[in-house]
Scaffold this active site. Structure first.
Site, PDB file in Angstrom:
ATOM      1  N   ASP A   1       0.814  -1.221   0.000  1.00 15.14           N
ATOM      2  CA  ASP A   1       0.000   0.000   0.000  1.00 15.14           C
ATOM      3  C   ASP A   1       0.845   1.267   0.000  1.00 15.14           C
ATOM      4  O   ASP A   1       2.079   1.205   0.153  1.00 15.14           O
ATOM      5  CB  ASP A   1      -0.956  -0.001   1.204  1.00 15.14           C
ATOM      6  CG  ASP A   1      -0.278  -0.400   2.511  1.00 15.14           C
ATOM      7  OD1 ASP A   1       0.962  -0.417   2.567  1.00 15.14           O
ATOM      8  OD2 ASP A   1      -1.002  -0.705   3.474  1.00 15.14           O
TER       9      ASP A   1
ATOM     10  N   ASP B   1      -7.449  -2.100  14.313  1.00 14.24           N
ATOM     11  CA  ASP B   1      -8.838  -2.426  13.972  1.00 14.24           C
ATOM     12  C   ASP B   1      -8.939  -3.729  13.168  1.00 14.24           C
ATOM     13  O   ASP B   1      -9.974  -4.041  12.598  1.00 14.24           O
ATOM     14  CB  ASP B   1      -9.514  -1.265  13.220  1.00 14.24           C
ATOM     15  CG  ASP B   1      -8.878  -0.973  11.862  1.00 14.24           C
ATOM     16  OD1 ASP B   1      -7.911  -1.677  11.471  1.00 14.24           O
ATOM     17  OD2 ASP B   1      -9.333  -0.037  11.173  1.00 14.24           O
TER      18      ASP B   1
ATOM     19  N   HIS C   1      -7.201  -4.559  10.452  1.00 12.52           N
ATOM     20  CA  HIS C   1      -6.994  -4.485   9.001  1.00 12.52           C
ATOM     21  C   HIS C   1      -5.658  -5.093   8.569  1.00 12.52           C
ATOM     22  O   HIS C   1      -4.706  -5.139   9.343  1.00 12.52           O
ATOM     23  CB  HIS C   1      -7.134  -3.046   8.468  1.00 12.52           C
ATOM     24  CG  HIS C   1      -6.031  -2.108   8.816  1.00 12.52           C
ATOM     25  ND1 HIS C   1      -6.236  -0.789   9.170  1.00 12.52           N
ATOM     26  CD2 HIS C   1      -4.675  -2.262   8.843  1.00 12.52           C
ATOM     27  CE1 HIS C   1      -5.082  -0.194   9.386  1.00 12.52           C
ATOM     28  NE2 HIS C   1      -4.128  -1.067   9.198  1.00 12.52           N
TER      29      HIS C   1
ATOM     30  N   GLU D   1      -9.679  -1.637   5.416  1.00  9.42           N
ATOM     31  CA  GLU D   1     -10.360  -1.237   6.641  1.00  9.42           C
ATOM     32  C   GLU D   1     -11.632  -2.070   6.841  1.00  9.42           C
ATOM     33  O   GLU D   1     -12.096  -2.741   5.910  1.00  9.42           O
ATOM     34  CB  GLU D   1     -10.716   0.255   6.532  1.00  9.42           C
ATOM     35  CG  GLU D   1      -9.505   1.168   6.433  1.00  9.42           C
ATOM     36  CD  GLU D   1      -8.727   1.287   7.739  1.00  9.42           C
ATOM     37  OE1 GLU D   1      -8.687   0.331   8.529  1.00  9.42           O
ATOM     38  OE2 GLU D   1      -8.128   2.359   7.957  1.00  9.42           O
TER      39      GLU D   1
HETATM   40  C1  GLP Z   1      -0.693   0.591   8.454  1.00 10.03           C
HETATM   41  C2  GLP Z   1      -0.295  -0.299   7.291  1.00 10.03           C
HETATM   42  C3  GLP Z   1      -0.450  -1.763   7.635  1.00 10.03           C
HETATM   43  C4  GLP Z   1       0.204  -2.060   8.972  1.00 10.03           C
HETATM   44  C5  GLP Z   1      -0.447  -1.218  10.040  1.00 10.03           C
HETATM   45  C6  GLP Z   1       0.123  -1.479  11.424  1.00 10.03           C
HETATM   46  O1  GLP Z   1      -2.052   0.799   8.550  1.00 10.03           O
HETATM   47  N1  GLP Z   1      -1.057  -0.019   6.125  1.00 10.03           N
HETATM   48  O2  GLP Z   1       0.128  -2.551   6.609  1.00 10.03           O
HETATM   49  O3  GLP Z   1       0.100  -3.415   9.265  1.00 10.03           O
HETATM   50  O4  GLP Z   1      -0.234   0.137   9.705  1.00 10.03           O
HETATM   51  O5  GLP Z   1       1.235  -0.668  11.655  1.00 10.03           O
HETATM   52  P1  GLP Z   1       2.264  -0.874  12.799  1.00 10.03           P
HETATM   53  O6  GLP Z   1       3.081  -2.055  12.418  1.00 10.03           O
HETATM   54  O7  GLP Z   1       3.065   0.386  12.835  1.00 10.03           O
HETATM   55  O8  GLP Z   1       1.488  -1.115  14.043  1.00 10.03           O
END
Ligand code: GLP
Length: 258
Positions: free
Chosen positions: A67, A136, A138, A143
């Site tokens: 993404d 959440d 995802h 989402e």
């Molecule tokens: C973002 C990314 C996800 C990731 C999530 C969690 O939303 N798009 O791919 O898994 O953050 O991030 P973190 O690893 O910083 O908790």
């Protein structure tokens, strides 16, 4: 699904790095699906170390990132392009032309999304997909209520995600509202998937993904439909799993399984 619980983030990252290394040793031109966020940082550090000290070779590897924020240029310090370059790509021997990251600045998102899906197919599909998980539930930026059959597209971020990711920006207002993301359907086509999670903040999402119903409210729960998914989590992230004893029993008994 295989559930591996490790005591520390460092151990979690090392197990994940070993899975990546195993994939590359078996198939030097493997296609990797890569994630951003703070969770895979330890994995990327370990891969860089393995490249420098153990000659882990990325010269034939192709990567597709999950993404990117819409509106951030590649040079923006919070863009996922920048993140990947700083934390992995500039330290390893992957050819530039083998790196694919969704564009946050294209003037035709629909065409770009189709092209991205097509490139994944042309490269033979993703051999190993790395995932984190949002608080959440995802995966990538899929989402709650994202279709479990969704493909690469623009997604409006949930308030919770904007709050969570605001820590990387100066102000909450600077967090982009839209992202371009691989879909749940795209992710499920990877041959093998590993999802990493650490910290107590992820415990609810991890429990819902592994033990809850398959639901678009927790897009990580769609991984229950995948034939080869491994969750590698640290103990705080495993804190709400009701069957934790069983997962650890499986790991302990696995070496002697017929
Ligand atoms: C973002 C990314 C996800 C990731 C999530 C969690 O939303 N798009 O791919 O898994 O953050 O991030 P973190 O690893 O910083 O908790």
């Amino acid at each position: 699904m295989e559930i591996i619980v490790k005591e520390t983030v460092e151990e979690m990252s090392k197990v994940a790095a070993r899975v990546v290394a195993h994939t590359l040793n078996a198939k030097p031109n493997a296609v990797l699906g890569l994630a951003t966020g703070s969770t895979p940082l330890g994995l990327y550090q370990e891969l860089v170390r393995m490249h420098k000290e153990e000659n882990l070779d990325f010269s034939q590897v192709t990567t597709f990132n999950l993404d990117e924020y819409v509106g951030l240029t590649q040079k923006h310090p919070q863009s996922y392009h920048y993140f990947m370059h700083e934390n992995l790509f500039k330290h390893i021997n992957i050819p530039k032309q083998n790196i694919y990251i969704p564009s946050g600045t294209t003037d035709n998102y629909a065409a770009f999304c189709n092209w991205y899906e097509q490139r994944i197919r042309e490269c033979g599909g993703v051999d190993l997909q790395i995932l984190g998980i949002g608080s959440d539930g995802h995966i990538a930026f899929n989402e709650p209520t994202s279709s479990l059959g969704s493909r690469t597209r623009i997604k409006t971020l949930a308030r919770q995600t904007i709050e969570d990711n605001a820590r990387f920006f100066d102000t909450r207002e600077q967090v982009p509202i839209y992202a371009i993301t691989m879909g749940v359907g795209t992710i499920l086509e990877a041959h093998k998937i590993i999802l990493l999670a650490n910290g107590e903040k992820k415990a609810d999402a991890v429990a819902a993904a592994i033990e809850g119903p398959v639901t678009s409210m927790i897009t990580a729960s769609a991984l229950q439909l995948h034939k080869d998914t491994m969750f590698i989590v640290d103990r705080p992230a495993a804190g709400k799993l009701t069957m934790l004893d069983y997962y650890e029993w499986i790991q302990a008994k696995m070496p002697n399984a017929p």
